[in-house]
Design a protein around this motif. Structure first.
Motif, short mmCIF file in Angstrom:
data_model
loop_
_atom_site.label_atom_id
_atom_site.label_comp_id
_atom_site.label_asym_id
_atom_site.label_seq_id
_atom_site.Cartn_x
_atom_site.Cartn_y
_atom_site.Cartn_z
N ALA A 1 -2.82 26.78 29.39
CA ALA A 1 -1.39 26.87 29.04
C ALA A 1 -1.22 27.36 27.61
N ALA B 1 4.56 24.93 35.23
CA ALA B 1 3.50 25.60 36.00
C ALA B 1 3.89 25.80 37.46
N TYR C 1 4.79 19.25 32.23
CA TYR C 1 4.48 20.68 32.13
C TYR C 1 4.01 21.20 33.50
#
Length: 183
Positions: free
Chosen positions: A39, A65, A60
């Motif tokens: 990331a 994602a 996240y």
């Protein structure tokens, strides 16, 4: 829900419908760690195989994602999970999973329980836990058990997710203050 949509989180009804309509994504803990390491985001807590995932990592994964999809992460390292979780064939991970949702992160966790007495005793030894303190648990396996699972749903997290309140403290149905529990 219209109250929450008006006063707490504008658009919560469509957000919940959107999550409900999406397919669940499933990936291993190892794949989740790889995804986080790639990331282009600086996390407050370090990402490393064998460390527990924090809320920022979980959010996240589900929010960015996988674009708001609910995500199931499975096969966690045995060293960050409880002794009673069933050891996978690789000897490094356990048959455990967490369900992640947008805005909250982990909503529910579960695992297959170790039904093999010899594996359970070995795990207690690895963790330097006193077996005599777990006699009753070991007897459940010693005198017969079947493969089974258990899970826990974070009620306050569910309320937070469903209502859109920002702080989990606002989802707790009773006040929590230091020194107030009289047990």
């Amino acid at each position: 829900m219209e109250f929450f949509d008006t006063w707490i989180e504008k658009g919560i009804i469509s957000r919940l419908s959107d999550v409900a309509d999406k397919e669940f994504v499933q990936l291993t803990y190892s794949d989740a760690v790889s995804l986080l390491l790639k990331a282009k985001k600086k996390f407050q807590f370090p990402v490393e195989w064998g460390r527990d995932l924090h809320s920022e990592h979980e959010r996240y994964i589900t929010e960015q994602a996988f674009a708001g999809c609910p995500v199931i992460i499975r096969d966690y390292p045995k060293d960050i999970k409880a002794f009673y979780m069933r050891l996978n064939d690789d000897g490094k991970t356990v048959a455990a999973m967490d369900l992640l949702v947008p805005r909250v992160g982990e909503l529910m966790g579960g695992s297959q329980r170790e039904e093999r007495l010899d594996f359970l005793e070995k795990r207690l030894d690895e963790l330097k836990l006193v077996k005599d303190n777990y006699w009753w648990y070991l007897d459940l396996r010693r005198y017969g058990s079947v493969p089974h699972v258990g899970f826990g749903l974070g009620f306050e997290r569910l309320v937070q997710f469903a209502t859109g309140v920002d702080n989990i403290r606002d989802a707790i149905p009773f006040p929590r203050t230091p020194g107030s529990a009289e047990f």
